[in-house]
Design a protein around this motif. Structure first.
Motif, PDB file in Angstrom:
ATOM      1  N   ASP A   1       0.827  -1.222   0.075  1.00 44.80           N
ATOM      2  CA  ASP A   1       0.112  -0.145   0.140  1.00 44.80           C
ATOM      3  C   ASP A   1       0.952   1.322  -0.044  1.00 44.80           C
ATOM      4  OD1 ASP A   1      -2.179  -1.643   0.166  1.00 44.80           O
ATOM      5  OD2 ASP A   1      -2.630  -1.522   2.293  1.00 44.80           O
ATOM      6  N   PHE A   2       2.286   1.232   0.378  1.00 42.73           N
ATOM      7  CA  PHE A   2       2.918   2.349   0.291  1.00 42.73           C
ATOM      8  C   PHE A   2       3.200   2.887  -1.257  1.00 42.73           C
ATOM      9  CE2 PHE A   2       7.272   4.622   0.615  1.00 42.73           C
ATOM     10  CZ  PHE A   2       6.912   5.504   1.372  1.00 42.73           C
ATOM     11  N   TRP A   3       3.117   2.025  -2.169  1.00 44.91           N
ATOM     12  CA  TRP A   3       3.045   2.260  -3.578  1.00 44.91           C
ATOM     13  C   TRP A   3       2.087   3.276  -3.726  1.00 44.91           C
ATOM     14  CZ3 TRP A   3       0.529   2.874  -8.007  1.00 44.91           C
ATOM     15  CH2 TRP A   3       1.489   2.920  -9.298  1.00 44.91           C
ATOM     16  N   ARG A   4       2.269   4.386  -4.325  1.00 46.39           N
ATOM     17  CA  ARG A   4       1.278   5.398  -4.913  1.00 46.39           C
ATOM     18  C   ARG A   4       1.771   6.386  -5.715  1.00 46.39           C
ATOM     19  NH1 ARG A   4       0.606   7.718   1.311  1.00 46.39           N
ATOM     20  NH2 ARG A   4       1.096   5.531   1.508  1.00 46.39           N
TER      21      ARG A   4
ATOM     22  N   VAL B   1      -9.435  26.220 -19.164  1.00 43.43           N
ATOM     23  CA  VAL B   1      -8.329  25.579 -18.890  1.00 43.43           C
ATOM     24  C   VAL B   1      -8.454  23.921 -18.801  1.00 43.43           C
ATOM     25  CG1 VAL B   1      -8.136  25.674 -16.261  1.00 43.43           C
ATOM     26  CG2 VAL B   1      -6.063  25.101 -17.319  1.00 43.43           C
ATOM     27  N   VAL B   2      -7.584  23.162 -19.466  1.00 37.29           N
ATOM     28  CA  VAL B   2      -7.799  21.679 -19.407  1.00 37.29           C
ATOM     29  C   VAL B   2      -6.628  21.075 -18.646  1.00 37.29           C
ATOM     30  CG1 VAL B   2      -8.081  19.420 -20.816  1.00 37.29           C
ATOM     31  CG2 VAL B   2      -9.345  21.639 -21.451  1.00 37.29           C
ATOM     32  N   PHE B   3      -6.772  20.233 -17.698  1.00 41.67           N
ATOM     33  CA  PHE B   3      -5.516  19.865 -17.091  1.00 41.67           C
ATOM     34  C   PHE B   3      -5.800  18.275 -16.614  1.00 41.67           C
ATOM     35  CE2 PHE B   3      -2.961  19.136 -13.337  1.00 41.67           C
ATOM     36  CZ  PHE B   3      -1.549  19.310 -13.857  1.00 41.67           C
ATOM     37  N   HIS B   4      -5.045  17.415 -17.167  1.00 37.86           N
ATOM     38  CA  HIS B   4      -5.057  16.058 -16.674  1.00 37.86           C
ATOM     39  C   HIS B   4      -3.866  15.561 -15.833  1.00 37.86           C
ATOM     40  CE1 HIS B   4      -8.794  15.527 -19.383  1.00 37.86           C
ATOM     41  NE2 HIS B   4      -7.782  15.914 -20.301  1.00 37.86           N
ATOM     42  N   SER B   5      -3.955  15.346 -14.712  1.00 38.02           N
ATOM     43  CA  SER B   5      -2.935  15.073 -13.841  1.00 38.02           C
ATOM     44  C   SER B   5      -2.468  13.682 -13.902  1.00 38.02           C
ATOM     45  CB  SER B   5      -3.251  15.634 -12.408  1.00 38.02           C
ATOM     46  OG  SER B   5      -2.056  15.309 -11.422  1.00 38.02           O
ATOM     47  N   ARG B   6      -1.405  13.361 -14.196  1.00 36.74           N
ATOM     48  CA  ARG B   6      -0.640  12.159 -14.015  1.00 36.74           C
ATOM     49  C   ARG B   6       0.841  12.367 -13.535  1.00 36.74           C
ATOM     50  NH1 ARG B   6      -5.228  11.697 -15.370  1.00 36.74           N
ATOM     51  NH2 ARG B   6      -6.342  10.312 -16.746  1.00 36.74           N
ATOM     52  N   THR B   7       0.958  12.067 -12.297  1.00 38.33           N
ATOM     53  CA  THR B   7       2.326  12.097 -11.574  1.00 38.33           C
ATOM     54  C   THR B   7       2.964  10.837 -11.690  1.00 38.33           C
ATOM     55  OG1 THR B   7       1.218  11.694  -9.476  1.00 38.33           O
ATOM     56  CG2 THR B   7       1.252  13.746 -10.148  1.00 38.33           C
ATOM     57  N   GLN B   8       4.227  11.295 -11.225  1.00 36.35           N
ATOM     58  CA  GLN B   8       5.302  10.206 -11.364  1.00 36.35           C
ATOM     59  C   GLN B   8       5.198   9.034 -10.336  1.00 36.35           C
ATOM     60  OE1 GLN B   8       5.815  13.020  -9.966  1.00 36.35           O
ATOM     61  NE2 GLN B   8       6.903  12.664  -8.027  1.00 36.35           N
ATOM     62  N   ILE B   9       5.644   7.912 -10.613  1.00 36.27           N
ATOM     63  CA  ILE B   9       5.454   6.603  -9.806  1.00 36.27           C
ATOM     64  C   ILE B   9       6.868   6.239  -9.081  1.00 36.27           C
ATOM     65  CG2 ILE B   9       3.278   5.842 -10.883  1.00 36.27           C
ATOM     66  CD1 ILE B   9       5.304   4.060 -12.479  1.00 36.27           C
ATOM     67  N   PRO B  10       6.795   5.487  -7.909  1.00 32.83           N
ATOM     68  CA  PRO B  10       8.140   5.362  -7.248  1.00 32.83           C
ATOM     69  C   PRO B  10       8.830   4.121  -8.089  1.00 32.83           C
ATOM     70  CG  PRO B  10       6.389   4.454  -5.786  1.00 32.83           C
ATOM     71  CD  PRO B  10       5.494   5.499  -6.998  1.00 32.83           C
TER      72      PRO B  10
ATOM     73  N   MET C   1      10.172  17.430  -6.557  1.00 32.70           N
ATOM     74  CA  MET C   1       9.884  16.529  -5.162  1.00 32.70           C
ATOM     75  C   MET C   1       9.465  15.344  -5.296  1.00 32.70           C
ATOM     76  SD  MET C   1       9.001  19.647  -2.473  1.00 32.70           S
ATOM     77  CE  MET C   1       8.054  20.603  -3.769  1.00 32.70           C
ATOM     78  N   PHE C   2       9.815  14.360  -4.148  1.00 32.92           N
ATOM     79  CA  PHE C   2       9.315  12.900  -4.105  1.00 32.92           C
ATOM     80  C   PHE C   2       9.670  12.254  -5.494  1.00 32.92           C
ATOM     81  CE2 PHE C   2       6.342  16.070  -2.206  1.00 32.92           C
ATOM     82  CZ  PHE C   2       7.099  15.689  -0.758  1.00 32.92           C
ATOM     83  N   GLN C   3      10.904  12.351  -5.836  1.00 37.21           N
ATOM     84  CA  GLN C   3      11.285  11.660  -6.833  1.00 37.21           C
ATOM     85  C   GLN C   3      11.798  10.203  -6.155  1.00 37.21           C
ATOM     86  OE1 GLN C   3      14.070  13.457  -9.756  1.00 37.21           O
ATOM     87  NE2 GLN C   3      14.289  15.052  -8.311  1.00 37.21           N
ATOM     88  N   PRO C   4      11.656   8.997  -7.046  1.00 36.50           N
ATOM     89  CA  PRO C   4      11.615   7.858  -6.466  1.00 36.50           C
ATOM     90  C   PRO C   4      12.522   7.599  -5.547  1.00 36.50           C
ATOM     91  CG  PRO C   4      11.291   7.751  -9.054  1.00 36.50           C
ATOM     92  CD  PRO C   4      11.514   9.367  -8.655  1.00 36.50           C
TER      93      PRO C   4
END
Length: 785
Positions: A74-77, A92-101, A260-263
């Protein structure tokens, strides 16, 4: 009387430590029992990961643990969205897809982390990586921005209908009406490709978990230690005071280290707690190309409408922006491009829109300039082309369009990265232009020197461009100042330092108010155990936002000093003066007391005090601007081009810059020198080359060109102009990115001038000796040469 240090050319306090090897960097941290980490990164830009077999690697002696996404539970997010879009912009159109660990199902760019090996040494960890077997199902990569938006293109994120991450349209005035009235309308396509920040020190993280104290300590090359502390604490379900993040000396930040919060920042704290042993990871240079964020990457279709006298009537810019595989940094980069495309010119009508595109490349986040060089390149290139078509001198067309000094503040209508309207707070551009022309010898070069050198067969050219830079954005920073019993002064702030000279400039501000020598001020930055609130070092904001917080805290401490000294010396505060750590009555100098003695008296160990008395000679203050201050400048250079090799020799280089009130001209000069160096790389050497499969073809310093000392100008002339900002008490503006922002525009103009007989028109950046040679050959083939 108090000695004033602000505005003085004072050598940096931190340099003796740096030059003698006494400064602490992350890789200097060495803890008992410390393990080393190494990451297995995706060999494909776009591929499904169907199986990961770590069994053989786990059997290698010295391997302590291997983790994949499956092990994280569950820590994976996905990481948080760091910068939300400005929803105040209509449509404005914005689709958020953030990086994964780590990759769970699909790798989306070269270098996406697959697994991490924790071992007794880096050598063992690296060897173990070779024994991890990954089953990939390669997918077609999306690399080209325009093809990525075509119907049927492979999707980077399969839960989306297309690869369009965002869309923003903004307008000032009515461009189409202006175009209808124009004598001349020019259209061009402009492309700006990617580069790396290529800091001297790569990223690094050391994490130690003290199970008995329930305390996590992280040494990190981050530009944002306080947000890192807050985020790591939240991820690990710890309180913020259980997490200490230290950003020691950092060998260059340049933007990627604000990401921030790079893998590595997520996985190593988690692993250190699981293993109850300290862990170190230091990025190697190839990893830096594969695993550290990049920038630039835009395609612009531009129109400019002008009168026959060369006055800008309107500007239209429609562009694509490459986000890479994820978009954690929101719309900061393309918004910066939009807000800088009008430059320092009076543009009454401006239409701008952009689409942000997901591709199978590394994420784009700020790199020194952060979207600004692209905007400046657009307007400066279009003015150069207009000058040629109208037969107007390039400096003259700029002068005709400069915003006049009496027009400030200038409301530009478009919304920027700080979610507010872009407002140029102050400036005086014409004197900058005139000063640069004088310093570079503009008229003499055009009329006499260039014709003489060309007659000798030399290809020499001159470039002259202007720029603006949004700086000092909010939200806030803080500072705490304490006079200690020794008489020394401690100044603490939450921002980190990556070579900007904070240890000196903040000491200058403090010393001038408190009345001590600069060397008697100890500055602490980037340690969350010392200061708890703040945002980070980015967007040329350290000296502006944190500097004004330092100034405010120092003023409060000064007031406390005078109040306490007045009580002790039995004199009105207005009759007291502070100098060299001593408070005395101006007319009776022998009646005095040292700051150390006052500090002791201000912190009594026994007895009663007046109600409301604050102990110590200490104050904490915060500062946040209403909106960012706009710095500006004009640059010029003379360059000679070898027509056989297309190698350059920069003969002269001039910068006139306005960063408001200058705290330390020596440090400002150094910041400009560094920016120029990076700008030279961005213009003529540094380009990350991706092939059609999303593979980086030059992921080493053997193949990725960075400027050498011999590529720098032999001398950089710098002129300072001070137009104080009304947005902060010190009147300061930022300078950190100034040298880099105008350089691509400057190079394009100077190289066109040097090779003017070829008919070359440069509408792309970065160039290289090879690319310039190709452009020259194309011109020759087309009969222009």
């Amino acid at each position: 009387m108090t000695t004033q240090y602000v505005g003085k050319r004072i050598k940096r306090n931190e340099d003796p430590r740096l030059l003698t090897g006494q400064a602490l960097f992350v890789d200097d941290v060495d803890l008992p029992g410390m393990l080393r980490a190494a990451f297995l990164r995706s060999a494909y830009a776009h591929a499904r990961v169907t199986n990961i077999d770590v069994s053989a690697a786990l059997e290698r002696p010295g391997v302590v643990a291997i983790y994949t996404a499956e092990d994280m539970g569950d820590f994976w997010r996905p990481g948080p969205s760091l910068v939300p879009p400005p929803w105040s912009i209509e449509g404005v159109v914005f689709h958020s897809r953030t990086q994964i660990p780590m990759v769970k199902d699909k790798a989306r760019h070269i270098g996406d982390p697959i697994a991490v090996v924790i071992a007794e040494s880096r050598y063992i960890a690296e060897d173990a990586l070779e024994e991890i077997w990954v089953d990939y199902e390669p997918l077609e990569a999306v690399v080209d921005l325009e093809k990525a938006l075509e119907a049927g293109a492979p999707l980077v994120h399969e839960d989306m209908e297309s690869n369009m991450a965002s869309y923003v349209q903004q307008e000032k005035g009515d461009y189409e009406a202006a175009k209808a009235q124009a004598d001349l309308v020019i259209e061009r396509r402009i492309t700006i490709d990617r580069g790396a920040a290529a800091a001297m020190e790569n990223r690094g993280v050391v994490v130690n978990w003290d199970a008995k104290a329930q305390q996590l300590t992280m040494w990190n090359t981050t530009q944002a230690p306080i947000p890192i502390r807050n985020g790591v604490a939240a991820m690990l379900d710890l309180s913020e005071n259980q997490v200490r993040v230290i950003a020691p000396f950092v060998g260059g930040g340049f933007g990627p280290k604000i990401m921030m919060f790079q893998p590595e920042e997520v996985l190593l704290p988690w692993a250190a707690i699981k293993l109850n042993r300290p862990i170190k990871w230091i990025e190697d240079r190839q990893e830096n190309f594969l695993g550290t964020t990049q920038e630039r990457g835009q395609i612009h279709d531009v129109e400019i409408a002008l009168s026959k006298e060369g006055k800008i009537l309107g500007l239209k810019d429609v562009f694509l922006h490459d986000s890479g595989a994820y978009n954690p940094y929101g719309l900061t980069l393309p918004l910066n491009t939009q807000t800088h495309t009008m430059g320092m010119y009076d543009v009454p009508n401006f239409y701008t829109e952009f689409k942000v595109v997901f591709t199978n490349k590394m994420i784009t986040t700020p790199v020194r300039g952060a979207g600004r060089p692209q905007g400046i390149f657009v307007i400066e290139r279009m003015l150069d082309i207009a000058a040629k078509e109208l037969g107007i001198d390039r400096a003259e067309i700029r002068e005709r369009n400069l915003i006049p000094a009496d027009a400030f503040p200038v409301h530009q209508t478009v919304i920027g990265q700080d979610f507010a309207e872009t407002i140029y707070d102050s400036g005086d551009y014409l004197p900058q232009l005139k000063k640069v022309k004088k310093m570079i010898g503009y008229d003499n070069f055009i009329k006499e020197e260039q014709p003489r050198l060309r007659a000798e067969g030399k290809r020499v050219g001159l470039g002259l461009v202007g720029f603006v830079e949004s700086t000092g954005v909010g939200p806030y920073e803080g500072a705490r100042i304490t006079v200690e019993a020794s008489g020394k002064v401690l100044m603490v702030t939450g921002v980190g330092t990556q070579g900007q000279g904070h240890f000196t400039s903040f000491a200058q501000i403090t010393a001038g108010q408190v009345g001590v020598d600069v060397k008697d001020v100890r500055v602490v930055t980037g340690d969350t155990s010392q200061f708890h609130w703040g945002t980070g070092t980015f967007a040329s904001r350290g000296a502006v936002v944190a500097g004004n917080a330092v100034n405010a805290a120092a003023q409060r401490v000064r007031a406390k000093i005078l109040q306490k000294a007045g009580e002790v010396l039995e004199a009105p505060e207005e009759e007291l003066e502070i100098e060299n750590g001593v408070v005395r009555i101006a007319d009776i100098p022998e009646k005095s007391i040292t700051l150390g003695e006052l500090a002791v008296l201000a912190n009594p160990m026994r007895g009663a005090v007046k109600p409301g008395t604050e102990p110590g000679l200490e104050a904490t203050e915060y500062f946040g601007p209403q909106y960012g201050a706009t710095a500006s400048g004009v640059v010029a250079m003379i360059v000679e081009v070898d027509p056989e090799t297309m190698m350059l020799d920069i003969k002269d280089f001039v910068v006139v810059h306005d960063c408001g009130a200058v705290i330390n001209p020596l440090i400002v000069d150094g910041q400009i020198h560094g920016g120029v160096s990076m700008g030279i790389g961005n213009s003529y050497y540094e380009q990350i080359i991706y092939d059609e499969n999303g593979q980086i073809l030059n992921a080493s310093l053997m193949d990725y060109l960075v400027p050498r000392s011999t590529d720098m100008p032999p001398h950089i002339q710098i002129g300072h102009q001070e137009t104080k900002s009304p947005l902060n008490p010190m009147g300061s503006k930022g300078v950190g990115e100034a040298g880099a922002i105008p350089l691509p525009s400057l190079f394009a103009q100077a190289l066109e001038d040097a090779l003017s007989d070829t008919g070359i028109e440069i509408t792309e950046m970065p160039l290289s000796p090879n690319r310039l040679f190709e452009l020259a050959q194309e011109a020759k083939t087309n009969g222009k040469w």
